[in-house]
Design a protein around this motif. Structure first.
Motif, PDB file in Angstrom:
ATOM      1  N   CYS A 232     -19.675 -36.787 -25.654  1.00 24.20           N
ATOM      2  CA  CYS A 232     -18.626 -36.256 -26.534  1.00 24.20           C
ATOM      3  C   CYS A 232     -18.538 -37.206 -27.771  1.00 24.20           C
ATOM      4  N   GLY A 233     -19.247 -37.545 -28.363  1.00 24.79           N
ATOM      5  CA  GLY A 233     -19.318 -38.405 -29.526  1.00 24.79           C
ATOM      6  C   GLY A 233     -18.429 -39.625 -29.149  1.00 24.79           C
ATOM      7  N   GLU A 234     -17.478 -40.068 -30.135  1.00 25.92           N
ATOM      8  CA  GLU A 234     -16.516 -41.116 -29.980  1.00 25.92           C
ATOM      9  C   GLU A 234     -15.630 -41.075 -28.779  1.00 25.92           C
ATOM     10  N   HIS A 235     -15.517 -40.145 -28.436  1.00 26.37           N
ATOM     11  CA  HIS A 235     -14.473 -39.632 -27.052  1.00 26.37           C
ATOM     12  C   HIS A 235     -15.244 -40.603 -25.678  1.00 26.37           C
ATOM     13  N   ARG A 236     -16.562 -40.602 -25.758  1.00 24.63           N
ATOM     14  CA  ARG A 236     -17.045 -41.349 -24.623  1.00 24.63           C
ATOM     15  C   ARG A 236     -16.826 -40.580 -23.251  1.00 24.63           C
ATOM     16  N   TYR A 237     -16.654 -39.387 -23.091  1.00 20.10           N
ATOM     17  CA  TYR A 237     -16.160 -38.915 -22.089  1.00 20.10           C
ATOM     18  C   TYR A 237     -17.083 -37.524 -21.698  1.00 20.10           C
ATOM     19  N   THR A 238     -17.129 -37.194 -20.465  1.00 20.94           N
ATOM     20  CA  THR A 238     -17.409 -35.838 -20.016  1.00 20.94           C
ATOM     21  C   THR A 238     -16.809 -35.463 -18.865  1.00 20.94           C
ATOM     22  N   ASN A 239     -17.135 -34.156 -18.634  1.00 19.11           N
ATOM     23  CA  ASN A 239     -16.395 -33.592 -17.294  1.00 19.11           C
ATOM     24  C   ASN A 239     -17.660 -33.235 -16.219  1.00 19.11           C
ATOM     25  N   THR A 240     -17.515 -33.725 -14.850  1.00 16.26           N
ATOM     26  CA  THR A 240     -18.654 -33.989 -14.075  1.00 16.26           C
ATOM     27  C   THR A 240     -18.952 -32.334 -13.501  1.00 16.26           C
ATOM     28  N   ALA A 241     -19.979 -32.412 -12.787  1.00 18.39           N
ATOM     29  CA  ALA A 241     -20.289 -31.164 -12.150  1.00 18.39           C
ATOM     30  C   ALA A 241     -19.640 -31.190 -10.788  1.00 18.39           C
ATOM     31  N   ALA A 242     -18.993 -30.043 -10.291  1.00 20.18           N
ATOM     32  CA  ALA A 242     -18.195 -30.024  -9.257  1.00 20.18           C
ATOM     33  C   ALA A 242     -17.342 -31.139  -9.178  1.00 20.18           C
ATOM     34  N   ASN A 243     -16.835 -31.638  -9.987  1.00 23.42           N
ATOM     35  CA  ASN A 243     -15.743 -32.689 -10.313  1.00 23.42           C
ATOM     36  C   ASN A 243     -16.135 -33.935  -9.434  1.00 23.42           C
ATOM     37  N   LEU A 432       5.082 -32.586 -28.027  1.00 21.18           N
ATOM     38  CA  LEU A 432       3.715 -31.996 -27.671  1.00 21.18           C
ATOM     39  C   LEU A 432       2.835 -32.042 -29.055  1.00 21.18           C
ATOM     40  N   LYS A 433       1.633 -32.136 -29.028  1.00 20.56           N
ATOM     41  CA  LYS A 433       0.807 -31.875 -30.058  1.00 20.56           C
ATOM     42  C   LYS A 433      -0.474 -31.476 -29.565  1.00 20.56           C
ATOM     43  N   PHE A 434      -1.316 -30.728 -30.245  1.00 23.10           N
ATOM     44  CA  PHE A 434      -2.766 -30.477 -30.106  1.00 23.10           C
ATOM     45  C   PHE A 434      -3.702 -31.782 -30.180  1.00 23.10           C
ATOM     46  N   GLY A 435      -4.651 -32.177 -29.695  1.00 19.49           N
ATOM     47  CA  GLY A 435      -5.303 -33.408 -29.529  1.00 19.49           C
ATOM     48  C   GLY A 435      -6.681 -33.484 -28.770  1.00 19.49           C
ATOM     49  N   SER A 436      -6.829 -34.792 -28.463  1.00 21.30           N
ATOM     50  CA  SER A 436      -8.278 -34.882 -27.879  1.00 21.30           C
ATOM     51  C   SER A 436      -8.052 -35.705 -26.532  1.00 21.30           C
ATOM     52  N   VAL A 437      -9.200 -35.772 -25.679  1.00 18.72           N
ATOM     53  CA  VAL A 437      -9.132 -36.516 -24.511  1.00 18.72           C
ATOM     54  C   VAL A 437      -8.949 -37.974 -24.881  1.00 18.72           C
ATOM     55  N   SER A 438      -9.315 -38.469 -26.162  1.00 21.47           N
ATOM     56  CA  SER A 438      -9.134 -39.840 -26.465  1.00 21.47           C
ATOM     57  C   SER A 438      -7.534 -40.017 -26.758  1.00 21.47           C
ATOM     58  N   ASP A 439      -7.036 -39.056 -27.376  1.00 20.42           N
ATOM     59  CA  ASP A 439      -5.529 -39.321 -27.213  1.00 20.42           C
ATOM     60  C   ASP A 439      -4.693 -39.261 -25.859  1.00 20.42           C
ATOM     61  N   LEU A 440      -5.228 -38.612 -25.198  1.00 19.15           N
ATOM     62  CA  LEU A 440      -4.792 -38.509 -23.699  1.00 19.15           C
ATOM     63  C   LEU A 440      -5.024 -39.665 -23.160  1.00 19.15           C
ATOM     64  N   ILE A 441      -6.129 -40.188 -22.984  1.00 14.97           N
ATOM     65  CA  ILE A 441      -6.288 -41.665 -22.499  1.00 14.97           C
ATOM     66  C   ILE A 441      -5.502 -42.661 -23.007  1.00 14.97           C
ATOM     67  N   ALA A 442      -5.202 -42.582 -24.507  1.00  8.15           N
ATOM     68  CA  ALA A 442      -4.441 -43.626 -25.164  1.00  8.15           C
ATOM     69  C   ALA A 442      -2.950 -43.689 -24.477  1.00  8.15           C
ATOM     70  N   VAL A 443      -2.471 -42.347 -24.080  1.00 12.85           N
ATOM     71  CA  VAL A 443      -1.222 -42.390 -23.489  1.00 12.85           C
ATOM     72  C   VAL A 443      -1.371 -42.751 -22.135  1.00 12.85           C
ATOM     73  N   ARG A 444      -2.443 -42.477 -21.186  1.00 18.15           N
ATOM     74  CA  ARG A 444      -2.553 -42.986 -19.937  1.00 18.15           C
ATOM     75  C   ARG A 444      -2.687 -44.443 -20.044  1.00 18.15           C
ATOM     76  N   GLU A 445      -2.957 -45.099 -20.842  1.00 17.75           N
ATOM     77  CA  GLU A 445      -3.209 -46.743 -20.816  1.00 17.75           C
ATOM     78  C   GLU A 445      -1.828 -47.024 -21.304  1.00 17.75           C
ATOM     79  N   ARG A 446      -1.302 -46.424 -21.904  1.00 19.25           N
ATOM     80  CA  ARG A 446       0.284 -46.887 -22.303  1.00 19.25           C
ATOM     81  C   ARG A 446       1.280 -46.834 -21.082  1.00 19.25           C
ATOM     82  N   VAL A 447       0.914 -45.751 -20.228  1.00 24.16           N
ATOM     83  CA  VAL A 447       1.969 -45.418 -19.178  1.00 24.16           C
ATOM     84  C   VAL A 447       1.427 -45.934 -17.702  1.00 24.16           C
ATOM     85  N   MET A 448       0.115 -45.949 -17.627  1.00 26.55           N
ATOM     86  CA  MET A 448      -0.541 -46.040 -16.229  1.00 26.55           C
ATOM     87  C   MET A 448      -1.302 -47.265 -15.838  1.00 26.55           C
TER      88      MET A 448
END
Length: 449
Positions: A232-243, A432-448
């Motif tokens: 997924c390009g600069e996001h360096r992420y993917t979703n895994t089979a069967a999680n 709220l805003k529309f964004g990307s998984v990178s945006d979500l990870i940035a929030v996770r790193e801020r709070v978790m």
């Protein structure tokens, strides 16, 4: 809750980004809601074209888990991306190639990002769901490190010792392997390498060496299909089979191959049948971060259960099972059966009632997993879009005025959900805003973290 905070004039510390995902963007499944294979291909093409446009308008980035690794292990498998873009029927192949080009173009422009998603291993359960596989076929791409004809380790050496306590007698041929913050020295790989052929007779699956072989093959297949990468390009992420994200060994290999996050269930190497020898069930860290590597929680937004091959849409009395449509799957009927009981006598009113309840349910699930859990909401197109009209697949819901192939009201849950969320984001733009998984990870790193 968010609207209540807005009314109370509570100012947020940051805006939560909404992101969205699909699994298996292109595939074919048998006996799907009376649709022909050509119709299924057309629905996917037209929906991804619409979704790409929505992303351009709003800033949403959609992650798409492309079924990989069937190039080696079943190139004609119609359940795979490789299989459908090489379909034997030229008309079906042409439409799937059109859909594929939409995905490739979306990936390159940053709207429809595509990553690897491997159901070809471990009883289709993804990374780490068994201890070993037999007769596994690996890739043979020129320039690959772990593909044939390279003879590479497929499990740890008989001797493994942490580097900081290694004896002076470590042989000169020992190799260094890093897992997390620990580096080990390994040697004596007799009988523990791949050989030079493409078929590996017995492949242990719970180690970093095997994970490297599997993951590298997936990345090469993505490039062979025209994608720039498989993460997924600069996001360096993917979703895994069967999680199933595989566990520590797989996370290490994923980091080495460019990823920084995976979608993962709580047990990342859960096997499908307890009677099948599998790994010791690992669990993700409480923070869902391992050595800087994120493991996102998840919630599915499909309109049917995983045991079904597709959805039949909003409601269809001829679907054969309640779990094949939104009314049955979500339990939307009232105690007086004000949907199913009125379907044959006042379908217009009943269908609007079902639409409103289903949309409310989907909106709530997306907000819950994304905002409350900082996780990933995802769909399988076959389990979401097959209740759409083939001629007007991305039309808004209009009761009996637009019907699907089965003569039931057309309903596109993704279009309805996106447009509903567009309104919600407009009202709650401070939160709220529309964004990307990178945006979500940035929030996770801020709070978790």
């Amino acid at each position: 809750m968010l609207y209540a905070l807005k009314l109370c004039r509570v100012q947020p510390g940051w805006v939560v980004p909404l992101q969205f995902e699909t699994d298996h963007p292109l595939e074919l499944r048998a006996n799907s809601a009376n649709l022909t294979d050509l119709m299924k291909a057309q629905l996917k093409r037209d929906n991804f074209d619409w979704l790409r446009g929505f992303c351009r308008q709003t800033g949403l980035v959609v992650i798409n888990g492309v079924q990989t690794a069937w190039r080696e292990r079943g190139p004609t498998n119609a359940a795979s991306h490789w299989g459908v873009i090489n379909h034997s029927d030229p008309q079906i192949r042409e439409v799937f190639l059109q859909a594929h080009e939409i995905l490739v173009a979306g990936h390159r422009e940053g709207t429809l990002m595509c990553g690897v998603h491997n159901h070809s291993i471990n009883d289709t359960r993804g990374y780490g769901a068994r201890r070993e596989m037999t007769n596994l076929i690996r890739h043979s791409d020129a320039g690959s490190l772990y593909g044939a004809p390279s003879d590479v380790p497929i499990q740890h050496g008989r001797c493994c010792v942490a580097r900081h306590v290694a004896p002076s007698s470590v042989p000169s041929g020992a190799i260094e392997t890093t897992i997390g913050d620990e580096t080990i020295l390994e040697w004596d790989f007799t009988g523990r390498t791949s050989g030079t052929g493409t078929t590996i007779a017995t492949m242990p699956m719970q180690n970093v060496h095997a994970a490297r072989v599997i993951l590298e093959g997936e990345m090469y297949e993505m490039r062979a299909m025209g994608f720039p990468d498989g993460h997924c390009g600069e996001h360096r992420y993917t979703n895994t089979a069967a999680n199933n994200a595989g566990g520590i060994a797989w996370w290490q290999a994923a980091k080495e191959l460019g990823l920084r996050a995976l979608r993962s269930s709580y047990c990342p190497n859960q096997h499908s049948d307890p009677s099948i020898p599998g790994a010791n069930n690992q669990t993700v860290p409480v923070s869902r971060v391992w050595n800087g590597f994120h493991l996102l929680p998840l919630h599915n937004l499909d309109i049917t259960g995983s045991s079904e091959v597709s959805t039949w849409g909003l409601y269809d009395p001829n679907a054969g099972a309640a779990g094949r449509h939104a009314v049955g799957f979500f339990g939307l009927d009232s105690a007086s059966n004000d949907i199913t009981g009125q379907w044959s006598t006042n379908r217009q009113a009943a269908s609007w009632r079902a639409h409103q309840r289903a949309l409310c349910r989907l909106t709530g699930i997306w907000l819950f997993i994304n905002v409350a859990n900082l996780g990933a909401a995802y769909i399988h197109p076959a389990w979401s879009w097959y209740g759409c009209s083939v001629s007007q697949p991305v039309a808004r819901f209009d009761g009996e005025n637009i019907l699907n192939v089965n003569g039931q009201p057309h309903w596109n849950p993704t279009v309805e959900l996106m447009e509903n969320m567009r309104v919600i984001v407009g009202v709650l733009k401070e939160y709220l805003k529309f964004g990307s998984v990178s945006d979500l990870i940035a929030v996770r790193e801020r709070v978790m973290v």
